[in-house]
Design an enzyme around this catalytic site. Sequence first.
Site, PDB file in Angstrom:
ATOM      1  N   LYS A 258       1.637  -6.147  13.023  1.00 14.63           N
ATOM      2  CA  LYS A 258       0.843  -5.456  12.005  1.00 14.63           C
ATOM      3  C   LYS A 258       0.711  -6.284  10.735  1.00 14.63           C
ATOM      4  CE  LYS A 258       0.259  -2.350   8.463  1.00 14.63           C
ATOM      5  NZ  LYS A 258       0.548  -2.519   7.026  1.00 14.63           N
TER       6      LYS A 258
ATOM      7  N   ASP B 157      -0.003   1.592  11.477  1.00 16.14           N
ATOM      8  CA  ASP B 157       0.922   2.010  10.430  1.00 16.14           C
ATOM      9  C   ASP B 157       1.126   3.527  10.474  1.00 16.14           C
ATOM     10  OD1 ASP B 157      -1.444   3.000   9.427  1.00 16.14           O
ATOM     11  OD2 ASP B 157      -1.436   1.837   7.584  1.00 16.14           O
TER      12      ASP B 157
ATOM     13  N   TRP C 115      -8.110   3.721   6.560  1.00 16.51           N
ATOM     14  CA  TRP C 115      -7.048   3.637   5.548  1.00 16.51           C
ATOM     15  C   TRP C 115      -7.534   4.238   4.226  1.00 16.51           C
ATOM     16  CZ3 TRP C 115      -5.951   1.596   0.762  1.00 16.51           C
ATOM     17  CH2 TRP C 115      -4.591   1.576   0.411  1.00 16.51           C
TER      18      TRP C 115
ATOM     19  N   GLN D 270      -6.341   7.823   1.862  1.00 15.24           N
ATOM     20  CA  GLN D 270      -5.944   7.942   0.461  1.00 15.24           C
ATOM     21  C   GLN D 270      -6.469   9.232  -0.166  1.00 15.24           C
ATOM     22  OE1 GLN D 270      -3.668   5.549  -0.095  1.00 15.24           O
ATOM     23  NE2 GLN D 270      -4.378   5.054   1.976  1.00 15.24           N
TER      24      GLN D 270
END
Length: 201
Positions: A86, A113, A180, A184
């Site tokens: 990763k 992740d 990703w 958030q």
Amino acid sequence: TQLANLQREDLEDILQGNVEIPLLDDRLRILREVGAVTQRDFKGDFRYVTDHSQGDALQLVDLLVGKFPSFEDLAVYRRHQVNFSKRAQLLASDLDYSFSGLNNVDKLTACADYKLPQVLRRQGILKYSDELQRRINAGEEIPAESKEEVEIRAHTIHAVELLKREITGITSNQVNDYLWLEGQVKLPGDEPYHLTRTTAY
């Protein structure tokens, strides 16, 4: 030289927040390792690491994993070795975004992740077993390299590959970055991400 000799109190100051960052001593060891290996094998300049990869993202990932032990990111699942890499892939991707020109960036996978599977779960793309869902929702730790943690990471990568197939002209990294950023944003009713103590992500 600075990284190789980084002191704990200096790292605490750099990463200062309202709590001490988890696994601080492990992160300090990783930074010192990067500094020491760069000093020993690459004339003390990280640019030589990228030079040795000949502008190829896959070669860069292999070089990072081969030269810097902390970049090795693998687990054993049903007697099979599973390589995630990763952080190495993320570094290759970030370098390409910053300076452009790396070859084979389109062959990098998503960075497995904790935020990506949360978003994929939100979208109904990933579905956990009732027991795993209960454990994650209860805030129980999912141990690094456990069966459940490896499956979450592997299914995340596979899901991103399936999404990529549906969108013309996009890379796994671009799907990764979109997910990703979506992670958030906190939405009402969001289920939590899985908790794993690891420096792999």
